[in-house]
Write a protein that holds these residues in place. Structure first.
Motif, PDB file in Angstrom:
ATOM      1  N   GLY A   4       0.815  -1.219   0.000  1.00  0.00           N
ATOM      2  CA  GLY A   4       0.000   0.000   0.000  1.00  0.00           C
ATOM      3  C   GLY A   4       0.842   1.259   0.000  1.00  0.00           C
ATOM      4  N   TYR A  31     -11.376   1.521  -3.820  1.00  0.00           N
ATOM      5  CA  TYR A  31     -10.462   0.394  -4.006  1.00  0.00           C
ATOM      6  C   TYR A  31      -9.018   0.869  -3.894  1.00  0.00           C
ATOM      7  N   SER A  33      -7.980   3.579  -2.314  1.00  0.00           N
ATOM      8  CA  SER A  33      -7.802   3.961  -0.918  1.00  0.00           C
ATOM      9  C   SER A  33      -7.543   2.734  -0.049  1.00  0.00           C
ATOM     10  N   ALA A  34      -8.320   1.675  -0.263  1.00  0.00           N
ATOM     11  CA  ALA A  34      -8.161   0.452   0.530  1.00  0.00           C
ATOM     12  C   ALA A  34      -6.800  -0.197   0.271  1.00  0.00           C
ATOM     13  N   ARG A  37      -4.152   1.784   2.128  1.00  0.00           N
ATOM     14  CA  ARG A  37      -4.231   1.585   3.578  1.00  0.00           C
ATOM     15  C   ARG A  37      -3.850   0.159   3.977  1.00  0.00           C
ATOM     16  N   GLY A  38      -3.595  -0.693   2.994  1.00  0.00           N
ATOM     17  CA  GLY A  38      -3.215  -2.069   3.281  1.00  0.00           C
ATOM     18  C   GLY A  38      -4.384  -2.989   3.550  1.00  0.00           C
ATOM     19  N   GLN A  39      -5.593  -2.538   3.249  1.00  0.00           N
ATOM     20  CA  GLN A  39      -6.779  -3.355   3.486  1.00  0.00           C
ATOM     21  C   GLN A  39      -7.085  -4.279   2.305  1.00  0.00           C
ATOM     22  N   ARG A  40      -6.521  -3.963   1.152  1.00  0.00           N
ATOM     23  CA  ARG A  40      -6.689  -4.787  -0.055  1.00  0.00           C
ATOM     24  C   ARG A  40      -5.349  -4.860  -0.755  1.00  0.00           C
ATOM     25  N   ARG A  41      -5.184  -5.901  -1.542  1.00  0.00           N
ATOM     26  CA  ARG A  41      -3.998  -6.029  -2.392  1.00  0.00           C
ATOM     27  C   ARG A  41      -4.474  -6.049  -3.836  1.00  0.00           C
TER      28      ARG A  41
END
Length: 107
Positions: A4, A31, A33-34, A37-41
């Protein structure tokens, strides 16, 4: 750096907002943003689009820049950089165009 953080740094270096990058790679802004922030790859379909948009390879996005693999500048390269310091962007473009003509003449 995390994936991220890499994406955010590369996006900012490219001069894109999250919204602009989302439009380019055809995803929704949340997507991006996520991911940052490390919430999605980035998935298998998104990663190649991200690479194209940010003009980097997959390893750079996933693992960050490999500064140790970059070779140090030669003396001549350092002198050239110093010589262009203080020039306007138009003058730098003119220097580059001249250098490209020199290179083409040698080929």
């Amino acid at each position: 750096m995390s994936v991220g953080e890499n994406i955010r740094r590369l996006r900012e270096e490219a001069g894109y907002t999250q919204k602009q990058l989302a439009e380019i790679i055809q995803v929704k802004e949340p997507y991006i943003s996520a991911m940052e922030r490390g919430q999605r790859r980035p998935g298998k379909k998104i990663l190649p689009r991200l690479c194209d948009a940010l003009a980097v390879d997959e390893k750079t996005i996933l693992y960050g820049p490999r500064e140790a693999e970059q070779r140090p500048l030669s003396y001549e390269e350092k002198v050239l950089l110093a010589a262009t310091e203080g020039l306007s962007s138009m003058q730098v473009r003119q220097v580059i165009q001249y250098m490209m003509k020199l290179k083409a003449a040698d080929e």
